[in-house]
Scaffold this motif. Structure first.
Motif, PDB file in Angstrom:
ATOM      1  N   ALA A   1       0.833  -1.206   0.000  1.00 50.91           N
ATOM      2  CA  ALA A   1       0.000   0.000   0.000  1.00 50.91           C
ATOM      3  C   ALA A   1       0.867   1.255   0.000  1.00 50.91           C
ATOM      4  O   ALA A   1       0.412   2.335  -0.385  1.00 50.91           O
ATOM      5  CB  ALA A   1      -0.918   0.008   1.227  1.00 50.91           C
ATOM      6  N   PHE A   2       2.117   1.106   0.432  1.00 50.49           N
ATOM      7  CA  PHE A   2       3.024   2.246   0.601  1.00 50.49           C
ATOM      8  C   PHE A   2       3.170   3.113  -0.664  1.00 50.49           C
ATOM      9  O   PHE A   2       2.994   4.343  -0.587  1.00 50.49           O
ATOM     10  CB  PHE A   2       4.381   1.718   1.094  1.00 50.49           C
TER      11      PHE A   2
ATOM     12  N   VAL B   1       2.349   7.201  -1.221  1.00 51.84           N
ATOM     13  CA  VAL B   1       3.328   8.199  -1.671  1.00 51.84           C
ATOM     14  C   VAL B   1       2.807   8.917  -2.916  1.00 51.84           C
ATOM     15  O   VAL B   1       2.876  10.145  -3.016  1.00 51.84           O
ATOM     16  CB  VAL B   1       4.689   7.529  -1.960  1.00 51.84           C
ATOM     17  N   ILE B   2       2.252   8.139  -3.857  1.00 48.89           N
ATOM     18  CA  ILE B   2       1.726   8.747  -5.089  1.00 48.89           C
ATOM     19  C   ILE B   2       0.585   9.709  -4.755  1.00 48.89           C
ATOM     20  O   ILE B   2       0.529  10.832  -5.265  1.00 48.89           O
ATOM     21  CB  ILE B   2       1.248   7.645  -6.074  1.00 48.89           C
ATOM     22  N   ALA B   3      -0.304   9.300  -3.856  1.00 52.35           N
ATOM     23  CA  ALA B   3      -1.410  10.166  -3.453  1.00 52.35           C
ATOM     24  C   ALA B   3      -0.880  11.450  -2.836  1.00 52.35           C
ATOM     25  O   ALA B   3      -1.399  12.544  -3.091  1.00 52.35           O
ATOM     26  CB  ALA B   3      -2.311   9.428  -2.464  1.00 52.35           C
ATOM     27  N   PHE B   4       0.180  11.304  -2.032  1.00 51.44           N
ATOM     28  CA  PHE B   4       0.789  12.477  -1.395  1.00 51.44           C
ATOM     29  C   PHE B   4       1.332  13.434  -2.455  1.00 51.44           C
ATOM     30  O   PHE B   4       1.125  14.654  -2.375  1.00 51.44           O
ATOM     31  CB  PHE B   4       1.905  12.013  -0.461  1.00 51.44           C
ATOM     32  N   LEU B   5       2.024  12.856  -3.459  1.00 53.38           N
ATOM     33  CA  LEU B   5       2.603  13.684  -4.527  1.00 53.38           C
ATOM     34  C   LEU B   5       1.524  14.384  -5.334  1.00 53.38           C
ATOM     35  O   LEU B   5       1.680  15.512  -5.771  1.00 53.38           O
ATOM     36  CB  LEU B   5       3.469  12.821  -5.455  1.00 53.38           C
ATOM     37  N   MET B   6       0.389  13.650  -5.541  1.00 55.32           N
ATOM     38  CA  MET B   6      -0.690  14.220  -6.348  1.00 55.32           C
ATOM     39  C   MET B   6      -1.629  15.071  -5.506  1.00 55.32           C
ATOM     40  O   MET B   6      -2.631  15.587  -6.004  1.00 55.32           O
ATOM     41  CB  MET B   6      -1.482  13.093  -7.025  1.00 55.32           C
TER      42      MET B   6
ATOM     43  N   ASN C   1      -6.313  12.414  -1.243  1.00 57.77           N
ATOM     44  CA  ASN C   1      -6.424  11.717   0.036  1.00 57.77           C
ATOM     45  C   ASN C   1      -5.531  10.478   0.052  1.00 57.77           C
ATOM     46  O   ASN C   1      -5.613   9.614  -0.816  1.00 57.77           O
ATOM     47  CB  ASN C   1      -7.888  11.322   0.266  1.00 57.77           C
ATOM     48  N   ILE C   2      -4.668  10.367   1.070  1.00 52.81           N
ATOM     49  CA  ILE C   2      -3.699   9.275   1.074  1.00 52.81           C
ATOM     50  C   ILE C   2      -4.347   7.924   1.389  1.00 52.81           C
ATOM     51  O   ILE C   2      -3.843   6.882   0.995  1.00 52.81           O
ATOM     52  CB  ILE C   2      -2.518   9.543   2.034  1.00 52.81           C
ATOM     53  N   VAL C   3      -5.491   7.953   2.092  1.00 52.01           N
ATOM     54  CA  VAL C   3      -6.191   6.681   2.332  1.00 52.01           C
ATOM     55  C   VAL C   3      -6.687   6.111   0.998  1.00 52.01           C
ATOM     56  O   VAL C   3      -6.629   4.906   0.741  1.00 52.01           O
ATOM     57  CB  VAL C   3      -7.376   6.862   3.295  1.00 52.01           C
ATOM     58  N   LEU C   4      -7.135   7.025   0.139  1.00 51.19           N
ATOM     59  CA  LEU C   4      -7.608   6.597  -1.179  1.00 51.19           C
ATOM     60  C   LEU C   4      -6.468   5.938  -1.953  1.00 51.19           C
ATOM     61  O   LEU C   4      -6.615   4.837  -2.497  1.00 51.19           O
ATOM     62  CB  LEU C   4      -8.135   7.825  -1.941  1.00 51.19           C
ATOM     63  N   GLY C   5      -5.306   6.607  -1.977  1.00 55.31           N
ATOM     64  CA  GLY C   5      -4.145   6.045  -2.676  1.00 55.31           C
ATOM     65  C   GLY C   5      -3.738   4.711  -2.093  1.00 55.31           C
ATOM     66  O   GLY C   5      -3.482   3.739  -2.820  1.00 55.31           O
TER      67      GLY C   5
ATOM     68  N   ASP D   1       3.766  13.923   7.677  1.00 52.49           N
ATOM     69  CA  ASP D   1       2.602  13.227   7.130  1.00 52.49           C
ATOM     70  C   ASP D   1       2.983  11.867   6.569  1.00 52.49           C
ATOM     71  O   ASP D   1       2.367  10.846   6.829  1.00 52.49           O
ATOM     72  CB  ASP D   1       1.997  14.034   5.975  1.00 52.49           C
ATOM     73  N   LEU D   2       4.053  11.898   5.775  1.00 56.42           N
ATOM     74  CA  LEU D   2       4.432  10.710   5.051  1.00 56.42           C
ATOM     75  C   LEU D   2       5.164   9.717   5.960  1.00 56.42           C
ATOM     76  O   LEU D   2       4.965   8.512   5.869  1.00 56.42           O
ATOM     77  CB  LEU D   2       5.328  11.122   3.874  1.00 56.42           C
ATOM     78  N   LEU D   3       5.980  10.254   6.861  1.00 55.57           N
ATOM     79  CA  LEU D   3       6.648   9.370   7.825  1.00 55.57           C
ATOM     80  C   LEU D   3       5.604   8.647   8.667  1.00 55.57           C
ATOM     81  O   LEU D   3       5.771   7.493   9.033  1.00 55.57           O
ATOM     82  CB  LEU D   3       7.562  10.187   8.738  1.00 55.57           C
TER      83      LEU D   3
END
Lengths: 279, 252
Positions: A53-54, A58-63, A66-70, A121-123
């Protein structure tokens, strides 16, 4: 000395209220899906999906979505990819799991390392950050949890039949491949919801440990489910409380409480059995 | 033909992963027949049953079961798999397992109805296991497991029963009782195929026998088991002893 105000003190903070709500949601979802993870021996698969899922996160964060969605998309895609690789390649499932999850995790690491100014956020995705859960994340988590629990409730008897006796279930006309795929999808969703609470590294504990603890004592499915739910909810609430007072990572504390419960139940069962054996 | 065949196989070749296990299988079974499948391990008894159930797609030939393609009438037949393919360490009670016989008839999201509960209780009673209903399945003996699986197949009230070695691990008294249940079902118009190693039991109870060894070697009444030539072709030469001896060996 009156300790009550002390115990209730954390509740006055909105971030603690959100954290508790999120942790209980995760507990309910992971414990119910975890029943099948434990019954079918899918712990390694669960761990793999969490790592896979990682990159989605990360991709959701870059875009900036919502990171749960990614995470959900990556988790469900990897779960289905593992099942497809295992079915079509003739390789054993644990080999397929090893190939798919390490590949996906590597994508995440490469992307992650390319971000120069990553934030907490990402950590938090790696190690969990339940105290940092925002309201919109909580809403997404609640909706996903509701979807998972309703789906489980609808196909519960069929899933039990397919897990207990796949050949008998297929002979009775159940589409076992469809139910297996649904289960993998639900595991993927459950992991995606939980990753923000306990992190990629520890999420498998939320799936496995509560159900495993209940499995030590349960004689039937009802006891297994109820036991797993109790262990999961207690661990989540107690873990957040403890982490607030000792100022430790909440994800790790939640898992430690669950692991301690497992150890205590295991020892207690051993003592009880020895007593019975001794007459 | 006064009555349509329940099972009709023509020129069937089937196996696993490209390897042929049974070949040139022609078989017609009519309503109310009680048929035994005998043969050594690997002779193709389970393979034939799986083709009829629809779990295994044959490489060649045509198969018709209850008037349609195999698998299409899954709800009208019941299949008892070999007991070791089932997860007996699950935290389930006997009644939960028997109730699975009703799951295929239930809509998703529905719990067991009172009809389902009655059918399950009735099925357990018929295999004389009513007292086991609340017992965790982990605590069952081999013979009790077989009775529970048989109760599960009975719970769906099937027209066609396909039983893969239901007598394995069952004591002789229970086996005699199981045979009585099957004979009664057949008399009531149910069609039954049973794979077994117990040749003495077959001779005592089954009107029709299929001797198998990579296909159907012989098809007739139980007297074919007294034919040395047929036994040689079925058991490949190393088992040309009398059925009684073979049966004793199995029970030992």
């Amino acid at each position: 000395m009156n300790t009550m105000p002390d115990l209730l003190e954390p509740l006055q903070y909105a971030f603690v209220q959100r954290a508790l709500l999120a942790a209980v949601l995760v507990a309910l979802v992971c414990a119910s899906v975890g029943v099948f993870v434990v019954l079918r021996g899918l712990a390694f698969l669960g761990d793999a999906i969490a790592h896979a899922a990682f990159p989605g996160v990360v991709i959701a964060f870059l875009m900036k979505v919502n990171i749960v969605l990614g995470g959900s998309i990556a988790a469900v895609v990897s779960a289905l990819a593992i099942s497809a690789v295992a079915r079509r390649s003739g390789l054993k499932e644990d080999t397929a799991i090893g190939v798919v999850f390490s590949g996906m995790f590597a994508v995440g690491i490469v992307l992650f390392s390319s971000i120069r100014t990553y934030t907490g956020d990402l950590l938090g995705i790696l190690f969990g950050d339940v105290l940092g859960v925002a309201t919109d994340q909580l809403v997404v988590a609640a909706i996903t949890a509701a979807v998972i629990l309703i789906a489980l409730w609808v196909i519960w008897r069929q899933l039990v039949f397919v897990s207990f006796d796949a050949i008998g279930a297929a002979a009775a006309g159940l589409n076992t491949l469809r139910y297996d795929t649904l289960l993998l999808g639900l595991i993927g969703l459950a992991i995606a919801v939980s990753v923000q609470i306990v992190g990629v590294v520890l999420v498998v504990a939320m799936l496995v440990t509560p159900a495993a603890t209940a499995r030590l004592l349960a004689q039937d499915l009802r006891a297994l489910v109820v036991g797993a739910l109790l262990v999961a909810v207690f661990s989540s609430v107690a873990g957040i409380w403890l982490s607030y007072y000792v100022n430790a990572a909440s994800g790790g504390t939640i898992v430690l409480v669950a692991t301690t419960l497992f150890g205590l139940v295991w020892i207690a069962r051993g003592v009880a059995r020895r007593r019975v054996a001794a007459g | 033909m006064s009555e349509a065949a329940v099972i009709e196989l023509r020129g069937v070749r089937a196996g696993y992963e490209g390897r042929t296990v049974i070949d040139h299988v022609d078989l017609t079974v009519r309503r109310g027949e009680l048929v035994a499948l005998v043969g050594a391990n690997g002779a193709g008894k389970s393979t034939l049953l799986k083709v009829i159930v629809g779990l295994l797609k044959p490489y060649e030939g045509s198969v018709s079961v209850l008037g349609s393609a195999p698998g299409a009438s899954a709800r009208r037949l019941a299949y008892l798999p070999q007991a070791e393919t089932v997860n007996w360490d699950y935290p389930l009670r006997v009644e939960d397992v028997v109730m699975m016989g009703r799951v295929a008839h239930a809509a998703p999201g529905r719990g067991p109805s009172s009809t389902d509960r009655d059918a399950a209780r009735d099925a357990l009673g018929r295999v004389e296991a009513a007292d086991l209903a609340r017992r965790p399945i982990q605590a069952l003996s081999g013979g009790q497991r077989q009775r529970v699986l048989l109760a599960r197949t009975l719970a769906s009230d099937p027209e066609l029963l396909l039983l893969d070695e239901p007598a394995t691990g069952v004591d002789p008294t229970t086996e005699e009782h199981l045979m009585g249940i099957l004979a009664e079902l057949a008399a009531n118009g149910r069609t039954i195929l049973v794979s077994t190693h117990d040749l003495a039991g077959v001779m005592a109870h089954f009107p029709r026998v299929l001797a198998m060894n990579g296909g159907i070697v012989a098809d007739g009444d139980a007297s074919i088991l007294r034919d040395d030539a047929i036994l040689r072709r079925t058991y490949g030469g190393h088992r040309t002893t009398s059925p009684q001896l073979v049966a004793d060996e199995h029970h030992a």
